[in-house]
Design a protein around this motif. Structure first.
Motif, short mmCIF file in Angstrom:
data_model
loop_
_atom_site.label_atom_id
_atom_site.label_comp_id
_atom_site.label_asym_id
_atom_site.label_seq_id
_atom_site.Cartn_x
_atom_site.Cartn_y
_atom_site.Cartn_z
N LEU A 29 66.76 27.91 -28.99
CA LEU A 29 67.58 28.33 -30.12
C LEU A 29 68.63 27.28 -30.50
O LEU A 29 69.07 27.21 -31.63
CB LEU A 29 68.27 29.66 -29.82
N LEU A 30 69.02 26.46 -29.54
CA LEU A 30 70.01 25.41 -29.81
C LEU A 30 69.42 24.26 -30.61
O LEU A 30 70.16 23.46 -31.19
CB LEU A 30 70.58 24.87 -28.49
N PHE A 31 68.10 24.15 -30.64
CA PHE A 31 67.43 23.05 -31.31
C PHE A 31 66.38 23.58 -32.27
O PHE A 31 65.19 23.58 -31.98
CB PHE A 31 66.79 22.12 -30.28
N MET A 36 67.63 17.95 -33.16
CA MET A 36 69.00 17.94 -32.66
C MET A 36 70.02 17.89 -33.80
O MET A 36 71.21 18.10 -33.57
CB MET A 36 69.22 16.74 -31.74
N THR A 37 69.58 17.65 -35.00
CA THR A 37 70.46 17.47 -36.14
C THR A 37 71.43 18.63 -36.32
O THR A 37 72.62 18.43 -36.56
CB THR A 37 69.63 17.33 -37.43
N TYR A 38 70.92 19.85 -36.19
CA TYR A 38 71.72 21.02 -36.50
C TYR A 38 72.79 21.31 -35.45
O TYR A 38 73.87 21.77 -35.78
CB TYR A 38 70.81 22.23 -36.71
N ILE A 39 72.51 21.00 -34.21
CA ILE A 39 73.53 21.18 -33.16
C ILE A 39 74.61 20.11 -33.32
O ILE A 39 75.80 20.38 -33.13
CB ILE A 39 72.90 21.18 -31.75
N LEU A 44 74.63 25.87 -36.28
CA LEU A 44 73.91 26.92 -35.57
C LEU A 44 74.64 28.24 -35.75
O LEU A 44 75.86 28.27 -35.86
CB LEU A 44 73.79 26.60 -34.07
N ALA A 45 73.89 29.32 -35.75
CA ALA A 45 74.48 30.65 -35.89
C ALA A 45 75.48 30.90 -34.75
O ALA A 45 75.28 30.45 -33.63
CB ALA A 45 73.40 31.72 -35.89
N LEU A 86 70.28 38.93 -34.14
CA LEU A 86 69.15 39.30 -34.99
C LEU A 86 69.63 40.04 -36.24
O LEU A 86 69.13 39.81 -37.34
CB LEU A 86 68.19 40.17 -34.18
N MET A 87 70.61 40.91 -36.08
CA MET A 87 71.14 41.65 -37.23
C MET A 87 71.88 40.71 -38.20
O MET A 87 71.80 40.88 -39.41
CB MET A 87 72.08 42.77 -36.78
N GLN A 88 72.61 39.74 -37.68
CA GLN A 88 73.38 38.83 -38.52
C GLN A 88 72.47 37.86 -39.27
O GLN A 88 72.76 37.50 -40.40
CB GLN A 88 74.36 38.04 -37.66
N GLY A 89 71.41 37.43 -38.64
CA GLY A 89 70.55 36.42 -39.25
C GLY A 89 71.07 35.03 -38.97
O GLY A 89 72.18 34.85 -38.47
N PRO A 90 70.27 34.04 -39.31
CA PRO A 90 70.65 32.66 -38.98
C PRO A 90 71.67 32.06 -39.94
O PRO A 90 71.81 32.50 -41.08
CB PRO A 90 69.32 31.91 -39.10
N LEU A 91 72.37 31.06 -39.45
CA LEU A 91 73.20 30.22 -40.30
C LEU A 91 72.25 29.17 -40.88
O LEU A 91 71.54 28.49 -40.13
CB LEU A 91 74.29 29.54 -39.48
#
Length: 170
Positions: A29-31, A36-39, A44-45, A86-91
């Motif tokens: 989930l971290l990648f 690696m760009t998003y971390i 990340l959410a 899961l309820m919040q959804g991704p950033l």
């Protein structure tokens, strides 16, 4: 069934691979999509940073081999954090910038047509939904196994005197 030391050991050994799977799912989930760009950009959410799978379903679960109560807490923590995520959804990056586009839409999970709102990371909704559902399922399994391990330990403690009666002669 009275003397269940072997059963408790078997449960403890079954929890270890589940814990490793939780750790792996949380690390993935971290990648998003293996990048690696998003971390690096802090994209990340927020619930990902609570490490429900790494801490609760993973490291604390390994401690449950010795203490089933710690395992129950760890599995519960993993389940709650994964459910909230899961309820919040991704950033994700949308036409309006980086946001949580599904935070106010509880039913986004059933409306896969709306997932295309997330432009970056590509397929982040599918990625998060899949891994968070894996974490939810693993947390339930871990909780059940820890509960059985705890129950087995209690039964063993209560029944031990009747299982190992010894007569002492003076």
């Amino acid at each position: 069934m009275c003397c269940s030391v072997g059963f408790a050991r078997s449960l403890g050994l079954a929890l270890l691979p589940l814990a490793l799977c939780c750790i792996l799912a949380n690390l993935l989930l971290l990648f998003p999509m293996g990048e690696m760009t998003y971390i690096e950009q802090g994209r990340l959410a927020s619930y990902i940073w609570y490490f429900g799978g790494l801490g609760g379903g993973g490291l604390l679960m390994c401690g449950s081999v010795l203490a089933a109560v710690v395992g129950l807490v760890g599995a519960s923590y993993c389940f709650v954090v994964s459910g909230l995520a899961l309820m919040q959804g991704p950033l994700c990056f949308t036409s309006l910038g980086w946001s949580y586009p599904f935070a106010d839409q509880g039913g986004y999970l059933l409306q896969s047509a709306t997932w295309s709102q997330c432009l970056q990371p590509l397929h982040i909704v599918e990625w998060n939904v899949t891994l968070l559902c894996v974490l939810l399922g693993l947390a339930v399994l871990e909780f059940i196994l820890c509960f059985l391990q705890l129950a087995s330990g209690v039964v063993n403690a209560i029944c031990r005197p009747c299982c190992y009666k010894q007569e002492y002669n003076l």
